[in-house]
Design a protein around this motif. Structure first.
Motif, PDB file in Angstrom:
ATOM      1  N   LEU A 101       0.829  -1.211   0.000  1.00 25.64           N
ATOM      2  CA  LEU A 101       0.000   0.000   0.000  1.00 25.64           C
ATOM      3  C   LEU A 101       0.859   1.255   0.000  1.00 25.64           C
ATOM      4  O   LEU A 101       0.560   2.226  -0.710  1.00 25.64           O
ATOM      5  CB  LEU A 101      -0.924  -0.009   1.219  1.00 25.64           C
ATOM      6  CG  LEU A 101      -1.808   1.233   1.408  1.00 25.64           C
ATOM      7  CD1 LEU A 101      -2.732   1.431   0.213  1.00 25.64           C
ATOM      8  CD2 LEU A 101      -2.606   1.130   2.705  1.00 25.64           C
ATOM      9  N   LEU A 102       1.940   1.237   0.777  1.00 30.85           N
ATOM     10  CA  LEU A 102       2.834   2.402   0.809  1.00 30.85           C
ATOM     11  C   LEU A 102       3.465   2.633  -0.558  1.00 30.85           C
ATOM     12  O   LEU A 102       3.615   3.784  -0.993  1.00 30.85           O
ATOM     13  CB  LEU A 102       3.921   2.206   1.870  1.00 30.85           C
ATOM     14  CG  LEU A 102       4.913   3.362   2.035  1.00 30.85           C
ATOM     15  CD1 LEU A 102       4.199   4.639   2.456  1.00 30.85           C
ATOM     16  CD2 LEU A 102       6.008   3.005   3.039  1.00 30.85           C
ATOM     17  N   VAL A 103       3.839   1.562  -1.250  1.00 28.86           N
ATOM     18  CA  VAL A 103       4.382   1.685  -2.604  1.00 28.86           C
ATOM     19  C   VAL A 103       3.346   2.321  -3.523  1.00 28.86           C
ATOM     20  O   VAL A 103       3.652   3.250  -4.291  1.00 28.86           O
ATOM     21  CB  VAL A 103       4.828   0.311  -3.133  1.00 28.86           C
ATOM     22  CG1 VAL A 103       5.132   0.387  -4.632  1.00 28.86           C
ATOM     23  CG2 VAL A 103       6.059  -0.178  -2.373  1.00 28.86           C
ATOM     24  N   HIS A 104       2.112   1.828  -3.448  1.00 35.60           N
ATOM     25  CA  HIS A 104       1.035   2.389  -4.282  1.00 35.60           C
ATOM     26  C   HIS A 104       0.814   3.861  -3.970  1.00 35.60           C
ATOM     27  O   HIS A 104       0.716   4.698  -4.884  1.00 35.60           O
ATOM     28  CB  HIS A 104      -0.245   1.593  -4.050  1.00 35.60           C
ATOM     29  CG  HIS A 104      -1.474   2.241  -4.607  1.00 35.60           C
ATOM     30  ND1 HIS A 104      -1.738   2.296  -5.973  1.00 35.60           N
ATOM     31  CD2 HIS A 104      -2.501   2.902  -4.002  1.00 35.60           C
ATOM     32  CE1 HIS A 104      -2.882   2.938  -6.171  1.00 35.60           C
ATOM     33  NE2 HIS A 104      -3.355   3.323  -4.994  1.00 35.60           N
ATOM     34  N   LEU A 105       0.708   4.192  -2.688  1.00 35.45           N
ATOM     35  CA  LEU A 105       0.498   5.590  -2.295  1.00 35.45           C
ATOM     36  C   LEU A 105       1.674   6.460  -2.709  1.00 35.45           C
ATOM     37  O   LEU A 105       1.493   7.631  -3.066  1.00 35.45           O
ATOM     38  CB  LEU A 105       0.292   5.675  -0.779  1.00 35.45           C
ATOM     39  CG  LEU A 105      -0.998   5.064  -0.222  1.00 35.45           C
ATOM     40  CD1 LEU A 105      -0.975   5.101   1.305  1.00 35.45           C
ATOM     41  CD2 LEU A 105      -2.220   5.801  -0.751  1.00 35.45           C
ATOM     42  N   SER A 106       2.878   5.912  -2.684  1.00 33.76           N
ATOM     43  CA  SER A 106       4.069   6.686  -3.044  1.00 33.76           C
ATOM     44  C   SER A 106       4.067   7.052  -4.523  1.00 33.76           C
ATOM     45  O   SER A 106       4.396   8.179  -4.895  1.00 33.76           O
ATOM     46  CB  SER A 106       5.334   5.890  -2.695  1.00 33.76           C
ATOM     47  OG  SER A 106       5.422   5.664  -1.306  1.00 33.76           O
TER      48      SER A 106
END
Length: 430
Positions: free
Chosen positions: A104-109
């Motif tokens: 999720l952090l990768v996607h949000l980034s």
């Protein structure tokens, strides 16, 4: 008969999926082999048990390292569900949850960086990000850093005026005080409404904690929150804040004013740079400047707190600064501070040439501030996702061509669409 079209990106998606599976298999094998204790997860479970059992929240220690509770009472309330699972199953749940949060952090980034990534990119990025030291340590310790980073990044990257913007930031600050620094960042960049919402949300967490755990709340807010020694020794290599760097350089456990003064200076500089970046039209760099400033000035920033390296790498990729993105990955994969001898008090006796290896993250954080200082001196550069569309056909055609040349190679663009659209616009113009 229905024919399914195989796009050129399909092999990449398959390869990236395989890479992620291999990475997860290697992580699982490592966890089983090492029988990782996941000490922080056990602390969270003990906090939840203290809430359920009505025992002293800040009077216990667990694990062989004698770890106490250090978060506000609101966090302990959220940890109650950890008592519903046996410890082996709880560890599996934390690892799986943190892997999902990393994805999720990768996607949000990527979204934060303004990138419309092809499906294969988040898969490959997550497979690589697992082995970044901050993310890897978060998985091994069973920490909550990824959850906090996702809350803050999701909330503050939403459009201005979005309903409830700032609420998630306040929740993050209620769980762990450090995200409260972003409220100051919001104030100095003129986003008063969001700052007020975050503050109100944070106060709500304090009141809930006081309602459920009145004694623990008085204990924490009047005493425990000031006992930084409860968190751990500031001078060990695990601590990658300015205080840890200064303590190791000066070979002293208590750097005192020799740490406090430069920390105040870095805090002022970081906030000023964040404000300048925001005003210059670089909101992404403004937010990252605030994040890295918070990591630098916090009395203790364990190495697994530095998960903000993920959105930093994504932003550099979006700006086609591939060498810098690779450098970020190298710094946060090298683990130089673990290579050095660090048993007992050896952390306080490194020679001068080992000091950068012992404190790679604070040195890197200062370099980020320097980079932002140079970066924001230039004229405003807007990412493709932020550009407005002109009403004139010829302007739209020129803008589309410029966007295509500036777009990273991993962004989505349906085949033939750009050329056909440009041709249509040119015919309309003539």
């Amino acid at each position: 008969m229905i024919h399914r079209t195989v796009t050129p990106s399909s092999p990449r998606v398959i390869a990236s999926g395989v890479l992620l599976l291999v990475s997860l298999a290697a992580l699982t094998a490592l966890c089983v082999t090492l029988r990782i204790p996941m000490a922080d997860t056990l602390v969270y479970r003990a906090e939840g048990a203290a809430v359920v059992g009505g025992t002293d929240l800040y009077g216990f220690t667990v694990t062989e390292w004698h770890l106490p509770a250090t978060y506000p009472p609101f966090a302990a309330i959220l940890f109650v569900p950890t008592t519903w699972l046996p410890i082996p199953l709880l560890k599996v749940a934390f690892i799986a949850g943190n892997v999902a949060l990393l994805a999720l952090l990768v996607h949000l980034s990527f979204r934060f960086a303004g990138v419309r990534a092809r499906p294969w990119l988040p898969l490959a990025a997550t497979a690589v990000a697992i082995w970044l030291e901050p993310a890897f340590q978060t998985l091994l310790f069973g920490q909550i850093n990824l959850a906090l980073a996702c809350l803050v990044l999701w909330d503050l990257s939403r459009p201005e005026g979005a309903v409830g913007k700032g609420f998630a930031l306040g929740i993050a600050a209620g769980i762990k005080l450090t995200p409260g620094f972003f409220v100051v960042y919001l104030l100095i960049t003129g986003r008063i409404r969001t700052a007020v919402t975050a503050t109100a949300s944070f106060i709500g967490t304090v009141l809930l904690g006081a309602l459920v755990l009145p004694g623990a709340s008085v204990d924490f807010w009047t005493r425990r929150m000031f006992e930084t020694s409860r968190v751990g020794k500031a001078w060990i290599v695990d601590n990658q804040s300015l205080q840890g760097l200064v303590a190791r350089v000066l070979h002293t456990e208590e750097p005192g004013l020799l740490w406090a003064v430069p920390t105040v200076a870095v805090a002022v500089l970081g906030l000023w740079l964040a404000r300048r970046a925001h005003r210059a039209g670089h909101p992404q760099w403004a937010l990252l400047t605030a994040a890295f400033t918070a990591l630098l000035i916090s009395p203790i920033s364990w190495s697994h707190h530095w998960v903000w390296c993920v959105p930093l790498a994504a932003l550099l990729l979006a700006e086609r600064r591939l060498y810098l993105a690779a450098f970020v990955a190298a710094v946060f994969t090298a683990r130089t501070h673990w290579v050095l001898p660090h048993d007992g008090a050896l952390d306080l006796h490194y020679p001068w040439w080992q000091q950068p290896l012992a404190s790679p993250y604070p040195v890197f954080g200062l370099a980020v501030l320097a980079y932002v200082a140079v970066r924001t001196r230039r004229r405003r550069v807007t990412l493709p996702a932020q550009r407005t569309v002109s009403a004139r056909p010829e302007d739209r055609t020129a803008a589309r061509r410029a966007e295509k040349s500036a777009r990273p190679a991993f962004e989505d663009e349906p085949e033939g669409r750009s050329t056909a659209t440009e041709s249509t616009e040119s015919n309309r113009t003539t």
